[in-house]
Write an enzyme that holds these catalytic residues in place. Structure first.
Site, PDB file in Angstrom:
ATOM      1  CE  LYS A  22      -3.035  31.385  73.673  1.00 14.25           C
ATOM      2  NZ  LYS A  22      -4.031  31.054  72.636  1.00 14.25           N
ATOM      3  CG  ASN A  23      -3.055  27.157  72.409  1.00  9.60           C
ATOM      4  OD1 ASN A  23      -3.727  28.143  72.695  1.00  9.60           O
ATOM      5  ND2 ASN A  23      -2.219  27.114  71.389  1.00  9.60           N
ATOM      6  NE  ARG A  98      -9.525  28.854  64.348  1.00 13.21           N
ATOM      7  CZ  ARG A  98     -10.303  28.457  63.366  1.00 13.21           C
ATOM      8  NH1 ARG A  98     -11.085  29.312  62.760  1.00 13.21           N
ATOM      9  NH2 ARG A  98     -10.314  27.205  62.975  1.00 13.21           N
ATOM     10  CB  CYS A 122      -8.073  35.699  62.975  1.00 10.47           C
ATOM     11  SG  CYS A 122      -6.829  34.476  62.693  1.00 10.47           S
ATOM     12  NE  ARG A 127      -6.439  30.153  62.948  1.00  4.11           N
ATOM     13  CZ  ARG A 127      -5.966  30.408  64.173  1.00  4.11           C
ATOM     14  NH1 ARG A 127      -5.833  31.652  64.589  1.00  4.11           N
ATOM     15  NH2 ARG A 127      -5.645  29.425  64.980  1.00  4.11           N
ATOM     16  CG  ASP A 313       0.883  28.611  68.109  1.00  8.14           C
ATOM     17  OD1 ASP A 313       0.498  29.105  67.031  1.00  8.14           O
ATOM     18  OD2 ASP A 313       0.105  28.082  68.927  1.00  8.14           O
ATOM     19  NE  ARG A 405      -5.858  36.562  71.835  1.00  7.31           N
ATOM     20  CZ  ARG A 405      -5.792  35.895  70.702  1.00  7.31           C
ATOM     21  NH1 ARG A 405      -5.428  36.493  69.597  1.00  7.31           N
ATOM     22  NH2 ARG A 405      -6.086  34.611  70.653  1.00  7.31           N
TER      23      ARG A 405
HETATM   24  C1  UD1 Z   1      -4.660  25.668  67.459  1.00 10.45           C
HETATM   25  C2  UD1 Z   1      -3.983  26.587  68.448  1.00 10.45           C
HETATM   26  C3  UD1 Z   1      -3.138  27.612  67.701  1.00 10.45           C
HETATM   27  C4  UD1 Z   1      -2.161  26.914  66.763  1.00 10.45           C
HETATM   28  C5  UD1 Z   1      -2.892  25.922  65.865  1.00 10.45           C
HETATM   29  C6  UD1 Z   1      -1.952  25.081  65.018  1.00 10.45           C
HETATM   30  C7  UD1 Z   1      -5.520  26.644  70.308  1.00 10.45           C
HETATM   31  C8  UD1 Z   1      -6.505  27.412  71.106  1.00 10.45           C
HETATM   32  N1  UD1 Z   1      -4.990  27.260  69.243  1.00 10.45           N
HETATM   33  O1  UD1 Z   1      -5.525  26.473  66.672  1.00 10.45           O
HETATM   34  O2  UD1 Z   1      -2.434  28.403  68.652  1.00 10.45           O
HETATM   35  O3  UD1 Z   1      -1.522  27.873  65.949  1.00 10.45           O
HETATM   36  O4  UD1 Z   1      -3.679  25.016  66.655  1.00 10.45           O
HETATM   37  O5  UD1 Z   1      -1.047  24.401  65.824  1.00 10.45           O
HETATM   38  O6  UD1 Z   1      -5.175  25.521  70.634  1.00 10.45           O
HETATM   39  N2  UD1 Z   1      -8.609  24.459  59.352  1.00 10.45           N
HETATM   40  C9  UD1 Z   1      -9.569  24.345  58.380  1.00 10.45           C
HETATM   41  N3  UD1 Z   1     -10.834  23.919  58.753  1.00 10.45           N
HETATM   42  C10 UD1 Z   1     -11.146  23.646  60.038  1.00 10.45           C
HETATM   43  C11 UD1 Z   1     -10.152  23.750  61.032  1.00 10.45           C
HETATM   44  C12 UD1 Z   1      -8.882  24.165  60.655  1.00 10.45           C
HETATM   45  O7  UD1 Z   1      -9.325  24.599  57.203  1.00 10.45           O
HETATM   46  O8  UD1 Z   1     -12.305  23.275  60.311  1.00 10.45           O
HETATM   47  C13 UD1 Z   1      -7.226  24.868  58.969  1.00 10.45           C
HETATM   48  C14 UD1 Z   1      -6.778  26.167  59.608  1.00 10.45           C
HETATM   49  O9  UD1 Z   1      -7.194  27.284  58.851  1.00 10.45           O
HETATM   50  C15 UD1 Z   1      -5.278  26.001  59.621  1.00 10.45           C
HETATM   51  C16 UD1 Z   1      -5.096  24.509  59.865  1.00 10.45           C
HETATM   52  O10 UD1 Z   1      -6.328  23.916  59.511  1.00 10.45           O
HETATM   53  O11 UD1 Z   1      -4.719  26.336  58.375  1.00 10.45           O
HETATM   54  C17 UD1 Z   1      -4.751  24.113  61.286  1.00 10.45           C
HETATM   55  O12 UD1 Z   1      -5.653  24.721  62.169  1.00 10.45           O
HETATM   56  P1  UD1 Z   1      -6.052  24.087  63.579  1.00 10.45           P
HETATM   57  O13 UD1 Z   1      -5.116  23.003  63.910  1.00 10.45           O
HETATM   58  O14 UD1 Z   1      -7.506  23.802  63.565  1.00 10.45           O
HETATM   59  O15 UD1 Z   1      -5.781  25.310  64.540  1.00 10.45           O
HETATM   60  P2  UD1 Z   1      -6.656  25.789  65.770  1.00 10.45           P
HETATM   61  O16 UD1 Z   1      -7.224  24.629  66.484  1.00 10.45           O
HETATM   62  O17 UD1 Z   1      -7.550  26.891  65.359  1.00 10.45           O
END
Ligand code: UD1
Length: 433
Positions: A22-23, A98, A122, A127, A313, A405
């Site tokens: 999925k990701n 997201r 969420c 996030r 995850d 999902r």
């Molecule tokens: C992706 C995965 C999700 C997984 C996560 C961490 C997808 C679609 N989803 O989510 O399943 O749990 O990686 O492995 O691939 N953050 C900020 N600012 C930002 C971006 C992120 O503060 O601009 C923080 C987030 O709140 C979180 C951390 O960084 O605490 C990591 O998030 P991130 O790696 O960005 O996760 P996603 O890409 O949303």
């Protein structure tokens, strides 16, 4: 609402096919926006999140043709973004998922403007998307927040390659920037980039579309942008989180299962931790064999980390396993605040867990008991299904839409391996309660 009912106590035996990730698929679909030519993706899982991304892309004007994959296999999606009718991603579609924010980089890079709703909070914590926005600004974008929307444009006409240093690792920000940089003028360097296999998969597609990318899978990624990108054909990698989830299912229920199409190399840290806990995990032809003898697993500490560490995850599923281990284990969540919502629900099934800040102390109990439980997010929900496999009596998991999902044909896959699990349609569930 539909319910999943699990009657615990049966070991798992047989073969269980692992779907496409999925990701990986979500950013690959967003990358379809980068070209006027068709991008064909094979091995796409059948999931609500994939349908959400498809709806969002259609709303931008992308034509999507879906062909059924082979029995139990993934679908093939052909995305044609020849004519885009809107560069606005509305709140109603973005708030559902997201990952919708991944359309921002491609739309901006190709059309010089994009208006994308802020995804908002969420269940697993606040996030933000500040790293995505800061990175795009580093490539010359003008970015404003107005009425809950991100409004981005390229005053210079085109994004300009540049250096983006992330203060901490973000999977989504790395992906958004890679896609934007693929159409930017010149070279972009991403420093402290995420190293997840899904990043490598995206780099493979962008390369097939004509970009030159070095270092994907390391913490420094260099992208040479192109004025236009071509179409491409690509196969989505197997889902490492689904793989880990079903490996843990065997750890909880016992038995021996071949996870068909799984690649243990994509979750080496989880495989090591599960082996330490007492699972037998071996690469076999066509997949990964996972087995557990009659004894329960033993408690092993675990901390979530960005790749190549143990994935956040899989934290909830691992915790479900540790609730029935011999001994105790300390589980520490370092990626997301507030990702312990499964704890009280596991507690209702008799688990012994104490949370202190970002750590949970899990003391194994000899037996869980079935209970009605409430799913709060995708991975938390599946951890309750897994716990149900080891519980006496019946576990009823409500709010099944979370599972839809991210788990393709979960009930079918587990029941084919001998689990007593069924999906009860909402009317029947309500009548029987
Ligand atoms: C992706 C995965 C999700 C997984 C996560 C961490 C997808 C679609 N989803 O989510 O399943 O749990 O990686 O492995 O691939 N953050 C900020 N600012 C930002 C971006 C992120 O503060 O601009 C923080 C987030 O709140 C979180 C951390 O960084 O605490 C990591 O998030 P991130 O790696 O960005 O996760 P996603 O890409 O949303």
């Amino acid at each position: 609402m539909d319910q999943i009912r699990v009657h615990g106590g049966r070991p798992l035996h047989g073969r269980l096919p692992i779907s496409g990730a999925k990701n990986a698929a979500l950013p690959l679909m967003a990358a379809g926006l980068l070209s006027a030519e068709p991008v064909r993706l094979a091995n796409v899982p059948r999931l609500a999140d994939i349908a959400s991304m498809a709806n969002l892309l259609r709303q931008h004007g992308v034509r999507i043709d879906r062909a059924d994959g082979p029995d139990g296999g993934g679908d093939t999606l052909t995305l044609s973004a020849e004519e885009i009718v809107s560069t606005v991603a509305p709140y109603d579609l973005v708030r559902k998922m997201r990952a919708s924010v991944l359309v921002l980089g491609p739309l901006l890079a190709r059309f010089g403007e994009a208006t994308v709703s802020l995804p908002g909070g969420c269940a697993i914590g606040n996030r933000p998307v500040d790293l995505h926005l800061k990175g795009l600004a580093d490539l010359g974008a003008e970015v404003e927040i107005e009425n809950g929307y991100i409004k981005a444009s390229t005053p210079g006409g085109r994004l300009q390659g540049g250096r983006v240093a992330f203060p901490f690792v973000s999977v989504g920000a790395t992906e958004n920037l890679m896609m934007a940089a693929a159409l930017a003028a010149g070279e972009t360097e991403l420093v402290n980039a995420a190293r997840e296999p899904e990043i490598v998969d995206l780099a493979r597609l962008l390369t097939a579309m004509g970009a030159t990318i070095e270092g994907a899978g390391t913490d420094t990624v260099r992208i040479q942008g192109r004025e236009t990108l071509s179409g491409a054909v690509h196969r989505v990698i197997p889902d490492r989180i689904e793989t880990g989830t079903y490996a843990i299912a065997v750890g909880i229920a016992g038995g021996e299962v071949v996870l068909e199409g799984a690649d243990g190399g994509l979750i080496a840290s989880a495989v090591d931790t599960l082996a330490d806990a007492g699972l037998r995990i071996e690469e076999v032809e066509g997949g990964l064999l996972v087995a557990r003898g009659p004894d329960p697993v033993i408690g092993v500490d675990m901390m979530t980390e960005p790749y190549p560490g143990f994935p956040t995850d899989l934290q909830a599923q691992y915790m479900a396993l540790m609730t029935v281990s011999r001994g105790a284990s300390m589980i520490t969540e370092t990626i997301f605040e507030n990702r312990f919502m499964h704890v009280p629900e596991l507690g209702r099934m008799g688990a012994n867990i104490n949370v202190h800040h970002a750590s949970a102390m899990v003391r194994g109990v000899p037996q869980l008991t079935g209970a009605p439980v409430m799913a709060t997010d995708l991975r938390a929900s599946v951890s309750l299904v897994l716990a149900g496999l080891a519980a006496t009596g019946t576990t009823m998991v409500n709010r099944v839409y979370h599972l839809d999902r991210g788990y393709d044909r979960l009930v079918e896959k587990l029941s084919a391996c001998g689990a007593a699990i069924e999906r009860v349609p909402s009317e029947r569930a309500a009548a029987e309660e």
